[in-house]
Each structure stands twice: as C-alpha cells, then as structure tokens.
Design a protein around this motif. Structure first.
Motif, PDB file in Angstrom:
ATOM      1  N   ASN A   1     -22.752 -20.557 -18.977  1.00  0.00           N
ATOM      2  CA  ASN A   1     -21.455 -19.870 -18.934  1.00  0.00           C
ATOM      3  C   ASN A   1     -21.070 -19.420 -17.526  1.00  0.00           C
ATOM      4  O   ASN A   1     -20.109 -18.657 -17.363  1.00  0.00           O
ATOM      5  CB  ASN A   1     -21.477 -18.659 -19.869  1.00  0.00           C
ATOM      6  CG  ASN A   1     -21.654 -19.066 -21.319  1.00  0.00           C
ATOM      7  OD1 ASN A   1     -20.988 -19.983 -21.798  1.00  0.00           O
ATOM      8  ND2 ASN A   1     -22.568 -18.400 -22.020  1.00  0.00           N
ATOM      9  N   LEU A   2     -21.803 -19.878 -16.534  1.00  0.00           N
ATOM     10  CA  LEU A   2     -21.501 -19.502 -15.153  1.00  0.00           C
ATOM     11  C   LEU A   2     -20.120 -20.035 -14.753  1.00  0.00           C
ATOM     12  O   LEU A   2     -19.836 -21.223 -14.893  1.00  0.00           O
ATOM     13  CB  LEU A   2     -22.569 -20.066 -14.215  1.00  0.00           C
ATOM     14  CG  LEU A   2     -22.480 -19.634 -12.750  1.00  0.00           C
ATOM     15  CD1 LEU A   2     -22.748 -18.139 -12.610  1.00  0.00           C
ATOM     16  CD2 LEU A   2     -23.462 -20.433 -11.889  1.00  0.00           C
ATOM     17  N   LYS A   3     -19.261 -19.135 -14.267  1.00  0.00           N
ATOM     18  CA  LYS A   3     -17.901 -19.516 -13.884  1.00  0.00           C
ATOM     19  C   LYS A   3     -17.653 -19.391 -12.386  1.00  0.00           C
ATOM     20  O   LYS A   3     -16.833 -20.125 -11.833  1.00  0.00           O
ATOM     21  CB  LYS A   3     -16.879 -18.645 -14.629  1.00  0.00           C
ATOM     22  CG  LYS A   3     -16.881 -18.828 -16.135  1.00  0.00           C
ATOM     23  CD  LYS A   3     -15.838 -17.933 -16.784  1.00  0.00           C
ATOM     24  CE  LYS A   3     -15.826 -18.114 -18.293  1.00  0.00           C
ATOM     25  NZ  LYS A   3     -14.818 -17.227 -18.935  1.00  0.00           N
ATOM     26  N   TYR A   4     -18.332 -18.449 -11.745  1.00  0.00           N
ATOM     27  CA  TYR A   4     -18.050 -18.156 -10.338  1.00  0.00           C
ATOM     28  C   TYR A   4     -19.346 -18.258  -9.545  1.00  0.00           C
ATOM     29  O   TYR A   4     -20.290 -17.496  -9.776  1.00  0.00           O
ATOM     30  CB  TYR A   4     -17.455 -16.752 -10.181  1.00  0.00           C
ATOM     31  CG  TYR A   4     -16.459 -16.401 -11.251  1.00  0.00           C
ATOM     32  CD1 TYR A   4     -15.225 -17.047 -11.316  1.00  0.00           C
ATOM     33  CD2 TYR A   4     -16.753 -15.446 -12.217  1.00  0.00           C
ATOM     34  CE1 TYR A   4     -14.319 -16.741 -12.310  1.00  0.00           C
ATOM     35  CE2 TYR A   4     -15.848 -15.136 -13.215  1.00  0.00           C
ATOM     36  CZ  TYR A   4     -14.632 -15.783 -13.260  1.00  0.00           C
ATOM     37  OH  TYR A   4     -13.744 -15.489 -14.249  1.00  0.00           O
ATOM     38  N   LEU A   5     -19.377 -19.200  -8.617  1.00  0.00           N
ATOM     39  CA  LEU A   5     -20.570 -19.408  -7.796  1.00  0.00           C
ATOM     40  C   LEU A   5     -20.157 -19.405  -6.333  1.00  0.00           C
ATOM     41  O   LEU A   5     -19.342 -20.231  -5.901  1.00  0.00           O
ATOM     42  CB  LEU A   5     -21.251 -20.729  -8.144  1.00  0.00           C
ATOM     43  CG  LEU A   5     -22.485 -21.094  -7.311  1.00  0.00           C
ATOM     44  CD1 LEU A   5     -23.568 -20.029  -7.452  1.00  0.00           C
ATOM     45  CD2 LEU A   5     -23.021 -22.465  -7.706  1.00  0.00           C
TER      46      LEU A   5
ATOM     47  N   PRO B   1     -22.815 -25.807 -13.924  1.00  0.00           N
ATOM     48  CA  PRO B   1     -21.985 -25.491 -15.094  1.00  0.00           C
ATOM     49  C   PRO B   1     -20.516 -25.836 -14.851  1.00  0.00           C
ATOM     50  O   PRO B   1     -20.131 -26.299 -13.777  1.00  0.00           O
ATOM     51  CB  PRO B   1     -22.182 -23.977 -15.258  1.00  0.00           C
ATOM     52  CG  PRO B   1     -23.372 -23.632 -14.435  1.00  0.00           C
ATOM     53  CD  PRO B   1     -23.407 -24.614 -13.314  1.00  0.00           C
ATOM     54  N   ARG B   2     -19.701 -25.569 -15.849  1.00  0.00           N
ATOM     55  CA  ARG B   2     -18.258 -25.819 -15.739  1.00  0.00           C
ATOM     56  C   ARG B   2     -17.613 -24.643 -15.020  1.00  0.00           C
ATOM     57  O   ARG B   2     -17.048 -23.733 -15.630  1.00  0.00           O
ATOM     58  CB  ARG B   2     -17.652 -26.031 -17.119  1.00  0.00           C
ATOM     59  CG  ARG B   2     -18.164 -27.296 -17.790  1.00  0.00           C
ATOM     60  CD  ARG B   2     -17.472 -27.557 -19.111  1.00  0.00           C
ATOM     61  NE  ARG B   2     -17.892 -28.823 -19.687  1.00  0.00           N
ATOM     62  CZ  ARG B   2     -17.388 -29.338 -20.803  1.00  0.00           C
ATOM     63  NH1 ARG B   2     -16.444 -28.682 -21.470  1.00  0.00           N
ATOM     64  NH2 ARG B   2     -17.816 -30.499 -21.266  1.00  0.00           N
ATOM     65  N   LEU B   3     -17.675 -24.699 -13.715  1.00  0.00           N
ATOM     66  CA  LEU B   3     -17.260 -23.583 -12.866  1.00  0.00           C
ATOM     67  C   LEU B   3     -15.749 -23.520 -12.699  1.00  0.00           C
ATOM     68  O   LEU B   3     -15.053 -24.540 -12.752  1.00  0.00           O
ATOM     69  CB  LEU B   3     -17.911 -23.719 -11.485  1.00  0.00           C
ATOM     70  CG  LEU B   3     -19.439 -23.661 -11.450  1.00  0.00           C
ATOM     71  CD1 LEU B   3     -19.947 -24.200 -10.117  1.00  0.00           C
ATOM     72  CD2 LEU B   3     -19.924 -22.235 -11.664  1.00  0.00           C
TER      73      LEU B   3
ATOM     74  N   SER C   1     -25.938 -15.379 -20.187  1.00  0.00           N
ATOM     75  CA  SER C   1     -25.238 -14.119 -19.909  1.00  0.00           C
ATOM     76  C   SER C   1     -24.590 -14.116 -18.530  1.00  0.00           C
ATOM     77  O   SER C   1     -23.607 -13.408 -18.294  1.00  0.00           O
ATOM     78  CB  SER C   1     -26.219 -12.942 -20.010  1.00  0.00           C
ATOM     79  OG  SER C   1     -26.751 -12.833 -21.309  1.00  0.00           O
ATOM     80  N   VAL C   2     -25.131 -14.887 -17.600  1.00  0.00           N
ATOM     81  CA  VAL C   2     -24.653 -14.865 -16.212  1.00  0.00           C
ATOM     82  C   VAL C   2     -23.325 -15.611 -16.110  1.00  0.00           C
ATOM     83  O   VAL C   2     -23.231 -16.786 -16.466  1.00  0.00           O
ATOM     84  CB  VAL C   2     -25.684 -15.503 -15.262  1.00  0.00           C
ATOM     85  CG1 VAL C   2     -25.174 -15.429 -13.824  1.00  0.00           C
ATOM     86  CG2 VAL C   2     -27.030 -14.802 -15.380  1.00  0.00           C
ATOM     87  N   ILE C   3     -22.289 -14.916 -15.611  1.00  0.00           N
ATOM     88  CA  ILE C   3     -20.990 -15.570 -15.419  1.00  0.00           C
ATOM     89  C   ILE C   3     -20.574 -15.606 -13.945  1.00  0.00           C
ATOM     90  O   ILE C   3     -19.628 -16.311 -13.593  1.00  0.00           O
ATOM     91  CB  ILE C   3     -19.883 -14.888 -16.245  1.00  0.00           C
ATOM     92  CG1 ILE C   3     -19.692 -13.433 -15.821  1.00  0.00           C
ATOM     93  CG2 ILE C   3     -20.173 -14.992 -17.729  1.00  0.00           C
ATOM     94  CD1 ILE C   3     -18.521 -12.755 -16.518  1.00  0.00           C
ATOM     95  N   GLY C   4     -21.274 -14.865 -13.075  1.00  0.00           N
ATOM     96  CA  GLY C   4     -20.895 -14.868 -11.669  1.00  0.00           C
ATOM     97  C   GLY C   4     -22.062 -14.612 -10.748  1.00  0.00           C
ATOM     98  O   GLY C   4     -22.908 -13.755 -11.021  1.00  0.00           O
ATOM     99  N   ILE C   5     -22.127 -15.374  -9.636  1.00  0.00           N
ATOM    100  CA  ILE C   5     -23.141 -15.184  -8.595  1.00  0.00           C
ATOM    101  C   ILE C   5     -22.429 -15.170  -7.248  1.00  0.00           C
ATOM    102  O   ILE C   5     -21.667 -16.089  -6.928  1.00  0.00           O
ATOM    103  CB  ILE C   5     -24.197 -16.309  -8.603  1.00  0.00           C
ATOM    104  CG1 ILE C   5     -24.995 -16.287  -9.912  1.00  0.00           C
ATOM    105  CG2 ILE C   5     -25.141 -16.169  -7.411  1.00  0.00           C
ATOM    106  CD1 ILE C   5     -26.002 -17.423 -10.024  1.00  0.00           C
ATOM    107  N   SER C   6     -22.669 -14.119  -6.475  1.00  0.00           N
ATOM    108  CA  SER C   6     -22.133 -14.033  -5.119  1.00  0.00           C
ATOM    109  C   SER C   6     -23.287 -13.728  -4.183  1.00  0.00           C
ATOM    110  O   SER C   6     -23.885 -12.651  -4.239  1.00  0.00           O
ATOM    111  CB  SER C   6     -21.066 -12.938  -5.024  1.00  0.00           C
ATOM    112  OG  SER C   6     -20.526 -12.873  -3.720  1.00  0.00           O
ATOM    113  N   PHE C   7     -23.595 -14.680  -3.309  1.00  0.00           N
ATOM    114  CA  PHE C   7     -24.827 -14.642  -2.529  1.00  0.00           C
ATOM    115  C   PHE C   7     -24.492 -14.728  -1.045  1.00  0.00           C
ATOM    116  O   PHE C   7     -24.006 -15.752  -0.569  1.00  0.00           O
ATOM    117  CB  PHE C   7     -25.699 -15.830  -2.945  1.00  0.00           C
ATOM    118  CG  PHE C   7     -27.139 -15.726  -2.537  1.00  0.00           C
ATOM    119  CD1 PHE C   7     -27.639 -14.594  -1.917  1.00  0.00           C
ATOM    120  CD2 PHE C   7     -28.010 -16.775  -2.778  1.00  0.00           C
ATOM    121  CE1 PHE C   7     -28.973 -14.506  -1.546  1.00  0.00           C
ATOM    122  CE2 PHE C   7     -29.344 -16.708  -2.418  1.00  0.00           C
ATOM    123  CZ  PHE C   7     -29.823 -15.562  -1.802  1.00  0.00           C
TER     124      PHE C   7
END
Length: 599
Positions: free
Chosen positions: A101-105, A122-124, A75-81
C-alpha cells in the motif's frame, strides 16, 4: 495525492493555514509548522513499536532497519528518507515487497546500492528517488497511479518498455540522468504538464508520442548535448516554455507549438530564424537563440520583449532586431565581433553587452547597461554611461571614480558634510536621490557579487536601512581589470508607510559600501564616490547615453523587498546564470507600465 481519501483536502488546508499551522505560497508550495510536524511524528510513533507496521517512516534508523531487514508491511503508506544523515544504504531488490500500500516514496540525496536488480515497487503516486541506482524500473512496476515521477541524477538508461497507461501523471523530472538513452512512449500520459530532461547527455531523440500531450506546459531539455531529433509540425495547445539551450547538435527550431511564449535554444547549431516560422510564433515574447553558429539573423517575431544573442558571430545589430517595437531587454554578451550598438527601438530599457571585446560605441537611451570586460569603449561612450542616471545599474571598466561624483574617497566609505560654506544647512528630504560609483578590484571567477550600502550619521547612528544589490555577470565571470559599478537610489527610504526624515542637526552623513562574492570574500572596493541629486531636478527626466534621444517610455525596474535588516533591504534583481547553463536570467517582464523611479 489524496484524491481517493475521504478527506476534504482543500478546506482542510485552508483551515490549517488560517490557524498558521501550514503556509501555502502563491505558487502552491505547502510548508508545515514545526510543531505540527512534531505532533504528526509522535502520533505515528504510537501506532506500533515495530517501524514496519507504522503508516509513515521518516526516521533514518527506522527506514534503514525496515529496508535492510525487509520488515515493511501493508500498513506503510509513505517513506521520506533524507540520505545526507546516512553515508550509505544497501538493500535487496525485494526490499519493498511487503509494502503493498506504499503510495509516497522519497529518497533525497540518496546513496543507495542494490544487492540485486530491483524486483518490485508498489503502485506509487509519488516516486522521488534521487540517484536511483538501477538501469530501469522493475518490470513488474505499474505506474498508472503515478502523479509525480522525479528521478534526478539516476543511473537509468530507460524507464520501462512499451506503452504504459498514465492517466494521472502530471510531472516527470529525469534531470542529470546522464545515461538515459530514450524516453518511453508517452502517448497515454495525456495529463502531463511538465517534462524535464535537463543534462540527459545520452538522449538523442524526443519521441513523436509527445504529440498527444496537449496539457504539456513546459518542456526542458537543457544541456542534452547529443539531442538531434525533435518532433515538428505539431501544435501542443498548452505548451508555453521550451528550453533546449546547450543542445549543441540541434540544427532545427523545435516548432511544436504556436503558443510558445519562451523559447531558449542557446549554444545550438541553429544558424537563423526562418521566415516561415516567424508568423507561426506570433505569441513568442522571450527568445534565447545566441550561439557561435549564429552568423546572421534575418527574421524574428515582432512581439518579442526579450532577446538573447549571446556568443553570436554577429558584427552589427541585425535590422530585424532594430525593428522590434516592444523589445525591452537585449543580451549580446560574448559577441566578440560586435563593434557598435545603436538604432534600437526606444522601448529598450536594459542592455547586457558583457565581454564584447571589440565593442567601441554604444548609442542608446536606456535604464540600465552592463559593459563588463568591454575594454575598447571610446571616450564619448564612457562619458555617456557614467553620466546616465541609472534606475537599474551600470557597469564598465574603470580604475578611478569620475569627477562627476563630487564626494570621493579611497576605500569603501565616503563622508558628505551637511553644512555648506558659511554655515548654511544643506536640505535633503525623502524626495532627494543619490548616485554612487564604486571601483571594484579585479576578481577571478565569481558567480555573483553582493553590494550593500548603509547610510549613517556622525556617531554611527543609522539614518536609513541597508540597501542591497545583487550582481550576476556572464558565466564564467572574471574581472580582468578594475571596474566601475554605478547605481542610483532614493536618499531616504520609505519606512512603515511614512517617508524618512533627516535630522536637521546632523553635521555629516556617511555612505558605507561593502562588496563580497558568493564565497563570502570581501574587501573588493578600492574607492567610492557619491553624487547627491538635488530636488530641483525633475524626477521624470531621462538622461540619454550618447544623446541617443528618442521617445523612450519612462519606466524603471522596480526594486523588490526581499528581507529585513532593521527596517528593509533592497535588492535590485539583475541577470544571472546557473552552473549548468551558459544563460542569463532577465528581470521579470510585465505588460503593465512599470512604476516610475527615474529622476
């Protein structure tokens, strides 16, 4: 980033901007209104009570729990840390295994340690990991969907092995990756527009595979102190900006595009600009080539408008520089053997000759000049600079306010009576101008000074708004002695489309100056003086330094409005330097005739 979604992104952003929910800057940056951010976070929080099952993770504790416990899901598609909110984070090499499905890291100011080698990413589309701790990206990582790759301050020694298919990649930033030894083959990154390798100190070679990057607009390899090999004899059609300043082992010019407009190779081993490439770079406008290795300069492209010869070993201004018909801005700072400056093109408007310890004579007609730490100037040069009506500013060594400034005072405030002898009221209007001189105390190691001027009447009533000037001298800056800072501006500023008017009942007006460095330290003004330039003087006249004469085109550096204090603040955009580059920033040059601001 959202190309494969069903959203009409362009029209959606326009709609949000029209409702003031986002702001889109002229250079494409999108800023979201805080209320919209809050709403988005509330929506995401309602998706699941388990953070690993939400679409976006932005809360520090949620991200920490998901990564440390490896509970992320598809479910996670974006992480901003933003790691400044957390001292340290330790994760395993399988921390992203479940987030297919992670796209934005994005890890900002990251202090992440890996318990073992990173095994999976993942395929970011966006990989922005500040201070990435691994020596390379995971072997199973497939970057074909990447659009942005930003890995500043990383521990990377290489990115990946072999040739990767990179059809979507637009920008690569590996700045300050001190251990990076090589750049991978980028022959299939045909859409790449920017490549930043600033301060990659272990990098020796830029690969010849960049010959396929015909959409590349900017190549920055500033401070790559071991860089020696740059491909040549190629023509990258879109490349306009090349910065290889501080590449102290570079011996040849990187002639990789005949369309380059800005070329910066300061502090290199380049000893001359070969005649063979003068015609090749016919579009070149800005050239920074100064270094201690440069003992002569026999050829430069005739189209130059800005030239930086800082730290060069030249004794006189080269003939090829004197012949430049469009030269507007010249920097010869730290040229310790330079004795005199004269005979330059009448197109020249701005000169920076800071720290030229042997300089005695300056014979020019220009808008602004800085002679910071030039202690051997002869009397005639000093007189010419002081009497020159600046539209930018002037700076030179000096301990006293010159006599030409009719109103003088110790400290930072000078009062001017508005009633002449006999009780006649002096008439000043919006067309009047003033010229001021400040005596600045010796200052050790500052990067910039902020100088302000406030115009008041008796009783502390403000007549006009605050004006500000920002002075950024050559790096590393230090005043070895007192200096004079001379500036000129309109007496009354334009406010709300109407020119200000002065109260005819006022008995006096007071100029209050202040000066502080970038650390907030003030009290640097020992004395000040003001000269009111009357309306009877023609506003189009030019004052020449040392009777330089010439048909110098009238023009001036336009002062931009940058922030409001009551009504407006003025900032004169001067040259500057950053801590990682021994360079000078010049005013933005325009092909259009500049707006008149001279007397």
């Amino acid at each position: 980033m959202l190309a494969d979604s069903n959203l009409d992104v362009e029209n959606g952003l326009k709609t949000l901007a029209s409702k003031s929910l986002v702001h889109i800057s002229t250079d494409g940056w999108i800023t979201m209104h805080c209320l919209l951010q809050k709403l988005g976070r509330q929506i995401v929080l309602k998706q699941s009570s388990e953070p690993g099952k939400r679409q976006f993770l932005v809360e520090v504790q949620d991200i920490r729990d998901v990564l440390e416990n490896e509970t992320g899901t598809g479910s996670v598609i974006g992480i901003s840390f933003d790691m400044y909110k957390l001292s340290e984070l330790s994760i395993s090499g399988r921390a992203f295994e479940g987030m297919r499905n992670l796209k934005y890291l994005r890890f900002n100011e990251a202090n992440v340690s890996l318990l073992d080698d990173m095994e999976y990413l993942p395929r970011l589309r966006l990989l922005d990991w500040d201070s990435y701790p691994g020596r390379r990206l995971p072997p199973r990582f497939r970057p074909e969907y990447l659009i942005e790759l930003r890995m500043q301050n990383s521990e990377l020694e290489e990115l990946w092995e072999g040739i990767q298919h990179l059809p979507n990649l637009k920008n690569i930033d590996l700045s300050d990756s001190y251990k990076l030894k090589e750049i991978p083959n980028l022959s299939k990154a045909t859409g790449l527009e920017t490549l930043r390798l600033t301060c990659c100190e272990s990098l020796v070679e830029i690969p010849s595979s960049i010959s396929n990057l015909h959409k590349l607009k900017s190549l920055e390899a500033l401070g790559c102190i071991n860089l020696q090999v740059v491909p040549t004899d190629m023509d990258l059609a879109s490349l306009e900006n090349v910065d290889m300043s501080g590449c102290s082992r570079l011996r040849t010019l990187p002639n990789i595009s005949k369309n380059v407009k800005t070329l910066q190779v300061l502090c290199s081993k380049i000893v001359d600009f070969p005649a063979s490439v003068t015609g090749y770079w016919s579009t070149l406008e800005c050239l920074d080539i100064g270094s201690s290795s440069l003992k002569r300069l026999t050829h430069v492209p005739l189209g130059l408008t800005s030239l930086n010869l800082s730290t060069s070993d030249i004794k006189t201004i080269p003939d090829c520089v004197r012949a430049l018909p469009h030269l507007d801005f010249l920097i010869v700072a730290n040229c310790s053997k330079l004795v005199s400056i004269s005979g330059l093109s009448p197109s020249l408007r701005y000169l920076v000759a800071d720290d030229c310890v042997s300089l005695t004579r300056v014979c020019l007609s220009i808008k602004g000049v800085t002679l910071y730490n030039c202690f051997n100037l002869d009397g005639e040069t000093r007189k010419g600079v002081i009497q020159h009506d600046v539209d930018w500013y002037a700076c030179l060594p000096g301990k006293e306010v010159p006599e030409v400034f009719t109103h003088k005072a110790t400290g930072n405030t000078v009062t001017i009576p508005l009633t002449a002898p006999g009780g006649v009221q002096r008439a000043y209007s919006a067309s009047s101008r003033f010229k001021a001189c400040l005596v600045l105390s010796p200052i050790m190691y500052f990067s910039k000074l902020y100088i302000t001027c406030r115009l008041r009447s008796k009783g502390d009533t403000e007549i006009d708004s605050i004006r500000r000037w920002q002075w950024r001298p050559n790096w590393p800056p230090q005043n070895l002695s007192e200096h004079l800072f001379i500036l000129c501006d309109d007496l009354l500023d334009e406010q709300d489309g109407c020119l200000g008017e002065m109260d005819v009942t006022m008995e006096e007006m007071m100029f209050e100056f202040s000066c502080c460095d970038d650390l907030g330290n003030g009290d640097k003004i020992l004395g000040c003086g003001v000269q009111i330039l009357g309306e009877e003087r023609e506003r189009s006249s030019e004052c020449n330094i040392r009777d330089g004469g010439g048909d110098n085109e009238q023009g001036a550096l336009e002062v931009s409005q940058v922030e409001n204090i009551k009504n407006t603040k003025r900032v004169g955009h001067l040259m500057g330097s950053s801590k990682k580059r021994l360079l000078l920033r010049r005013p933005k040059l325009s092909k259009k005739k500049p707006k008149q601001r001279s007397l």
